[in-house]
Design a protein around this motif. Structure first.
Motif, PDB file in Angstrom:
ATOM      1  N   VAL A  68       1.921   1.727  -8.956  1.00 29.55           N
ATOM      2  CA  VAL A  68       1.740   0.887  -7.770  1.00 29.55           C
ATOM      3  C   VAL A  68       1.522  -0.553  -8.220  1.00 29.55           C
ATOM      4  O   VAL A  68       0.782  -0.805  -9.165  1.00 29.55           O
ATOM      5  N   THR A  69       2.179  -1.478  -7.549  1.00 32.37           N
ATOM      6  CA  THR A  69       1.963  -2.898  -7.792  1.00 32.37           C
ATOM      7  C   THR A  69       1.407  -3.529  -6.524  1.00 32.37           C
ATOM      8  O   THR A  69       1.955  -3.318  -5.440  1.00 32.37           O
ATOM      9  N   VAL A  70       0.338  -4.293  -6.652  1.00 24.88           N
ATOM     10  CA  VAL A  70      -0.207  -4.998  -5.497  1.00 24.88           C
ATOM     11  C   VAL A  70       0.594  -6.275  -5.312  1.00 24.88           C
ATOM     12  O   VAL A  70       0.627  -7.135  -6.190  1.00 24.88           O
ATOM     13  N   VAL A  71       1.277  -6.390  -4.194  1.00 22.59           N
ATOM     14  CA  VAL A  71       2.092  -7.570  -3.904  1.00 22.59           C
ATOM     15  C   VAL A  71       1.213  -8.670  -3.330  1.00 22.59           C
ATOM     16  O   VAL A  71       1.239  -9.810  -3.779  1.00 22.59           O
ATOM     17  N   LYS A  72       0.423  -8.312  -2.336  1.00 18.72           N
ATOM     18  CA  LYS A  72      -0.414  -9.315  -1.698  1.00 18.72           C
ATOM     19  C   LYS A  72      -1.636  -8.657  -1.078  1.00 18.72           C
ATOM     20  O   LYS A  72      -1.538  -7.580  -0.496  1.00 18.72           O
ATOM     21  N   SER A  73      -2.738  -9.327  -1.209  1.00 16.49           N
ATOM     22  CA  SER A  73      -3.978  -8.860  -0.598  1.00 16.49           C
ATOM     23  C   SER A  73      -4.337  -9.830   0.520  1.00 16.49           C
ATOM     24  O   SER A  73      -4.538 -11.013   0.279  1.00 16.49           O
ATOM     25  N   ALA A  74      -4.393  -9.325   1.731  1.00 10.80           N
ATOM     26  CA  ALA A  74      -4.682 -10.191   2.874  1.00 10.80           C
ATOM     27  C   ALA A  74      -6.130 -10.670   2.823  1.00 10.80           C
ATOM     28  O   ALA A  74      -7.018  -9.946   2.368  1.00 10.80           O
ATOM     29  N   PRO A  75      -6.374 -11.888   3.271  1.00 15.39           N
ATOM     30  CA  PRO A  75      -7.747 -12.406   3.260  1.00 15.39           C
ATOM     31  C   PRO A  75      -8.631 -11.724   4.300  1.00 15.39           C
ATOM     32  O   PRO A  75      -8.142 -11.013   5.177  1.00 15.39           O
TER      33      PRO A  75
END
Length: 98
Positions: free
Chosen positions: A61-68
């Motif tokens: 799994v790759t984290v693309v974006k973490s929402a604020p």
């Protein structure tokens, strides 16, 4: 070192080691519990949901974006981009690839 999926930063990769669903304090599926679903049934549905999404042990799994503001995580799994809530993501334990 095993850490929850929520601890990975944008762009980091990891391999799913296991999922943790036994702690009653974790926020996963609380919205379903509030709707009157039985706890056991909601946990089983969440496990099924993760399996259906391809989030099984051994998957990279790759984290693309973490929402604020503790929003959902956008992840890259098996050639697809998915968004999952932090409650569910906190239950997925990862082995980090650095």
């Amino acid at each position: 070192m095993q850490i929850p999926l929520t601890e990975l930063k944008n762009g980091e990769k990891g391999i799913i080691v296991s999922t943790v669903f036994k702690s009653p304090d974790a926020p996963m599926c609380q919205h379903r519990a509030r709707k009157g679903w039985k706890k056991k049934a909601s946990i089983e549905l969440c496990i099924k949901r993760l399996t259906d999404l391809g989030l099984t042990p051994g998957t990279e799994v790759t984290v693309v974006k973490s929402a604020p503001f503790k929003g959902p995580l956008e992840i890259y799994v098996r050639g697809s981009r998915l968004a999952i809530g932090r409650g569910m993501a906190s239950r997925i334990l990862m082995e980090v690839k650095r």
